[in-house]
Design a protein around this motif. Structure first.
Motif, short mmCIF file in Angstrom:
data_model
loop_
_atom_site.label_atom_id
_atom_site.label_comp_id
_atom_site.label_asym_id
_atom_site.label_seq_id
_atom_site.Cartn_x
_atom_site.Cartn_y
_atom_site.Cartn_z
N MET A 66 0.83 -1.21 0.00
CA MET A 66 0.00 0.00 0.00
C MET A 66 0.86 1.26 0.00
SD MET A 66 -3.30 -0.65 0.00
CE MET A 66 -4.56 -1.86 0.49
N MET A 138 -9.41 -3.23 -5.20
CA MET A 138 -9.69 -1.80 -5.35
C MET A 138 -10.70 -1.54 -6.45
SD MET A 138 -6.97 1.30 -6.12
CE MET A 138 -6.59 0.86 -7.81
N ARG A 153 -6.27 -0.03 3.22
CA ARG A 153 -5.40 1.03 2.67
C ARG A 153 -5.27 2.17 3.67
NH1 ARG A 153 -5.68 5.97 -1.31
NH2 ARG A 153 -7.12 6.68 0.29
N ASN A 154 -6.40 2.61 4.21
CA ASN A 154 -6.35 3.77 5.10
C ASN A 154 -5.61 3.45 6.40
OD1 ASN A 154 -7.60 5.29 3.20
ND2 ASN A 154 -9.61 5.30 4.17
N MET B 72 -12.84 7.67 11.53
CA MET B 72 -13.24 6.74 10.47
C MET B 72 -14.74 6.47 10.47
SD MET B 72 -10.05 4.08 10.38
CE MET B 72 -9.64 4.00 12.11
N PHE B 326 -2.61 17.15 7.22
CA PHE B 326 -1.31 16.62 7.59
C PHE B 326 -1.14 15.31 6.83
CE2 PHE B 326 -2.77 19.53 10.79
CZ PHE B 326 -1.72 20.42 10.76
N PRO B 327 -0.01 14.65 6.96
CA PRO B 327 0.25 13.52 6.06
C PRO B 327 -0.83 12.44 6.04
CG PRO B 327 2.28 14.18 7.11
CD PRO B 327 1.19 15.02 7.75
N VAL B 328 -1.33 12.02 7.20
CA VAL B 328 -2.29 10.91 7.20
C VAL B 328 -3.61 11.32 6.57
CG1 VAL B 328 -3.62 9.35 8.66
CG2 VAL B 328 -1.22 9.81 9.21
N ALA B 331 -3.09 11.71 2.86
CA ALA B 331 -2.92 10.41 2.19
C ALA B 331 -4.26 9.70 2.03
CB ALA B 331 -1.95 9.54 2.99
N ALA B 332 -5.11 9.80 3.04
CA ALA B 332 -6.39 9.10 2.99
C ALA B 332 -7.30 9.67 1.90
CB ALA B 332 -7.09 9.19 4.34
N ASN B 333 -7.08 10.93 1.54
CA ASN B 333 -7.93 11.56 0.54
C ASN B 333 -7.41 11.40 -0.88
OD1 ASN B 333 -10.36 13.03 1.62
ND2 ASN B 333 -8.81 13.70 3.08
N LEU B 334 -6.22 10.87 -1.03
CA LEU B 334 -5.66 10.69 -2.36
C LEU B 334 -5.95 9.28 -2.87
CD1 LEU B 334 -2.25 12.55 -1.83
CD2 LEU B 334 -4.27 13.35 -3.08
N GLY B 336 -5.75 5.60 -5.05
CA GLY B 336 -4.80 4.57 -5.41
C GLY B 336 -3.99 4.06 -4.23
N PHE B 337 -2.97 3.30 -4.57
CA PHE B 337 -2.08 2.78 -3.54
C PHE B 337 -0.69 2.62 -4.15
CE2 PHE B 337 -3.33 -1.04 -5.73
CZ PHE B 337 -2.26 -1.91 -5.62
N HIS B 341 -0.12 6.14 -5.72
CA HIS B 341 -0.52 7.00 -4.61
C HIS B 341 0.63 7.92 -4.22
CE1 HIS B 341 -1.17 7.92 -0.26
NE2 HIS B 341 -2.43 8.03 -0.63
N PHE B 342 1.82 7.35 -4.16
CA PHE B 342 2.97 8.16 -3.73
C PHE B 342 3.28 9.27 -4.73
CE2 PHE B 342 7.44 9.26 -3.38
CZ PHE B 342 7.46 9.67 -2.05
N MET B 345 1.47 11.94 -3.21
CA MET B 345 1.98 12.28 -1.87
C MET B 345 3.33 13.00 -1.95
SD MET B 345 0.13 11.83 0.73
CE MET B 345 1.16 11.79 2.19
N TRP B 413 -11.53 7.62 -6.81
CA TRP B 413 -10.86 6.41 -6.31
C TRP B 413 -10.28 5.60 -7.46
CZ3 TRP B 413 -9.89 7.82 -1.85
CH2 TRP B 413 -10.82 8.27 -0.92
#
Lengths: 184, 512
Positions: A66, A138, A153-154, B72, B326-328, B331-334, B336-337, B341-342, B345, B413
């Motif tokens: 992930m 996904m 993922r989260n 969550m 902030f990072p978490v 990241a949760a709003n972007l 893919g993985f 995803h990076f 990020m 997503w």
């Protein structure tokens, strides 16, 4: 309006068997609609952790994919406190919220057998195959599978991006100095 | 007196004139005003009593401390993330301090369509003035805009969009930027450092870790509140019993209807838990050429009201608001993985977030769930709302590009859309906003125990009192008859203030 989804009418015999197998798994996932969700596993509970050792290994391998960034020198997830952070977070949540998480992990672990017709578990796959398996979750047409993916993922993102080691990668300077604590 | 029941241990047995349930923008105000004027008050807060010493500016520590379900909480279909406070001070501890009065056209709508003839701007003015003074509401200065708010203001001005710098409840803010994780400097004038201490100083007995689970009435009058001592995870310990002549329920638009439904009261209209509005929001990310560190400084001070005209149409419109994470949270709003995803990020320090917050007509519902900490929240946008929110994507992108963004990401997503200056933005409207396809969020659930003059269609009257149970009042966002169409903190507080003074005025009746 045609009551049968197009995909269903195109289903072959092999596809039907796959669909049936997938449906059985998805039925078990019905409780996962409001994720993340599972009772602390017995093994985890005994050790004061949320996940037991085998669940922790599955979670770690999922989380590694992930947050894979492909950057040389990026901190390895195993070398950070990411998994411990996820475990601590799950342990601190109401069991109603985390009830089915261990089940979700096992479904991803055995997902390749059910959804991809390969006789290997997730943790036995190579990186590219793991990514393909996760992509299957996904992009699944089953909402439940997508929800499982998003929950895991989260949690992975929470674990990794809360680690100071990950912040230089993204240019985050980190918290400001903390104010002095009030005297006792 | 503020007591953490978990540390004290044992059961809680109390009696008081008034039992207030919930310590957010409504409950804290009601408790303080009632206690300051001689009523004995017990305030029950299910969350923990955290203070600035606990606010570590770290997401992994603060999300579980300050938010329901560690941030969550979701609708049952997983489409909407709902951020609600779970701590002494409620959501005011993590909110971003916009301080708006209820828009007059909305009050007019409530008067004309819900029979609330008493709710005029003049009638509410004393309450607004009191809460604004106690929350130290003041105009944010131009010089206090952080980088992302300046970019968004520039974009709006270049496009000729209407917008302004808002008022906030801050005092001595150093611009650290960690408002959403709790203010480590006590600059945010949340209920935690304003009304809760005022209530305590006036003699209110305030109990953290005290979850109300049932309200009981006798002979048509409220009599007592039963509950449990709970730890921060919601696990039950001791029992709670508070006898009271009046109960002010202010647990928020999710927990308040849940508690009424579990208590089997005040629902002759069948409206408890219905009419849920969320102010649903969707965001796009813009990426600048250079790092801007949007997470530093006051996160949300500019306000674009170009697309909402409540005078013209009080039922629709949307607001554009800056947002940073902030990072978490980012990241949760972007989408893919892994490496995809990076790729987003990696641009974290160059990112500017802008969201559209919809003044929604769609109505969802809250029902009791299997657990007290996990009610069932259902919400689905009507087509007209969906179309409006879809249109907002184009305007968000325009503002970001006009502000200087080199690219804009619509974080679907699957198959996210990344646009460059000059690209055809209509692709965003065509792709639109659909549940499950793009992240949707709510920080303002409301209207689940709505006010109204007609007991057949509403739960409480213009003073927040139940149409059916004497001495039962509601004082949170659940009483809004419709979506407010503006940030709700001040309106919630002002209505609670008004309810408290109404209770005081009728006290001989309740005391009898």
């Amino acid at each position: 309006m045609d009551p049968l989804p197009t995909d269903f009418r195109r289903t072959t015999r092999r596809g039907f068997l796959r669909l049936a197998a997938a449906s059985a798994s998805l039925a078990a996932l019905a409780e996962l609609r409001s994720l993340p969700a599972a009772a602390t596993s017995a093994a985890g509970e005994a050790s004061g952790r949320f996940f037991g050792p085998s669940e922790t290994e599955i979670l770690t391998q999922i989380a590694e994919r992930m947050v894979d960034c492909g950057q040389a020198g990026a901190p390895r997830l195993r070398a950070t406190g990411a998994i411990a952070t996820i475990d601590r977070t799950c342990l601190a949540l109401d069991p109603a919220t985390t009830r089915l998480l261990p089940t979700a992990l096992r479904l991803v672990e055995y997902g390749p057998l059910v959804f991809d017709w390969t006789f290997r578990r997730f943790t036995q796959l190579g990186d590219a195959e793991k990514d393909a398996s996760l992509t299957g979750w996904m992009t699944s047409r089953f909402e439940i599978r997508r929800l499982v993916f998003r929950a895991l993922r989260n949690l992975s993102l929470l674990g990794y991006y809360s680690q100071e080691e990950s912040w230089p990668l993204i240019g985050y300077a980190g918290p400001l100095l903390r104010p002095p604590r009030p005297s006792a | 007196m503020i007591e953490k029941l978990l540390e004290r241990g044992g059961d809680l047995v109390e009696s008081a004139d008034v039992c207030v349930i919930g310590s957010g923008a409504g409950g804290a105000v009601a408790a303080a005003e009632l206690a300051a004027r001689g009523r004995s008050v017990v305030l029950l807060e299910q969350g923990h009593h955290w203070t600035r010493a606990d606010f570590t500016q770290r997401e992994d520590e603060m999300l579980p401390r300050l938010f329901e379900e560690a941030g969550m909480r979701q609708t049952t279909d997983g489409a909407y993330t709902i951020l609600q406070g779970r701590n002494l001070g409620g959501s005011t501890v993590h909110n971003l301090c916009y301080a708006f009065r209820a828009p007059e056209p909305i009050l007019r709508l409530w008067r004309e369509e819900h029979g609330l003839s008493e709710l005029t701007a003049e009638a509410l003015s004393p309450s607004f003035l009191r809460v604004e003074k106690n929350l130290r509401v003041k105009q944010i200065l131009e010089s206090e805009l952080n980088a992302s708010n300046r970019i968004i203001r520039t974009g709006a001005q270049r496009l000729g969009y209407s917008g302004f710098v808002a008022r906030h409840n801050r005092e001595g803010c150093i611009g650290a930027g960690y408002c959403i994780l709790g203010c480590s400097y006590d600059a945010k004038q949340s209920m935690l450092i304003t009304y809760v201490p005022r209530a305590s100083a006036a003699g209110a007995r305030i109990y953290a870790n005290a979850r109300a689970e049932r309200i009981e009435a006798e002979g048509g009058r409220v009599r007592r509140v039963l509950g449990r001592v709970v730890d921060h995870d919601g696990r039950p310990h001791g029992s709670v019993e508070v006898k009271a002549k009046v109960v002010v329920l202010a647990a928020g638009a999710v927990a308040s209807p849940d508690l009424l439904l579990r208590s089997g009261m005040a629902n002759g209209s069948g409206q408890v838990g219905k009419n849920l509005h969320l102010h649903p929001s969707v965001l796009l990310a813009g990426f600048m050429e250079e790092p801007i560190e949007a997470y530093r400084g006051i996160p949300q001070s500019y306000y674009i009201d170009e697309f909402i005209n409540l005078e013209k149409d009080p039922h629709r419109g949307y607001i554009l608001m800056p947002i940073s994470g902030f990072p978490v949270l980012t990241a949760a709003n972007l989408p893919g993985f892994g490496r995809a995803h990076f790729a987003h990020m990696a641009k974290f320090s160059r990112m500017v977030g802008l969201l559209a917050l919809l003044h929604d007509r769609s109505a969802g519902s809250v029902e009791s769930g299997r657990s007290l900490t996990k009610p069932r929240i259902a919400y689905r946008m009507e087509e007209s709302d969906r179309l409006e929110l879809s249109q907002s994507l184009v305007h968000i992108a325009k503002v970001l590009f006009a502000g200087g963004a080199r690219s804009v990401l619509a974080p679907y997503w699957q198959d996210p859309v990344e646009l460059r200056p000059g690209d055809d933005l209509s692709v965003l409207e065509r792709r639109g906003v659909r549940e499950g396809e793009i992240g949707l969020a709510s920080t303002h659930p409301q209207s689940t125990c709505r006010m109204g003059a007609d007991p057949r269609t509403s739960v409480v009257n213009a003073w927040g009192e139940s149409h059916e149970v004497a001495g039962l009042f509601l004082a949170d966002m659940s009483v809004f008859p419709t979506s407010l169409g503006a940030p709700p903190q001040l309106t919630t507080a002002a209505l609670a203030d008004r309810t408290a003074f109404h209770i005081l005025g009728r006290w001989p009746e309740f005391a009898a």
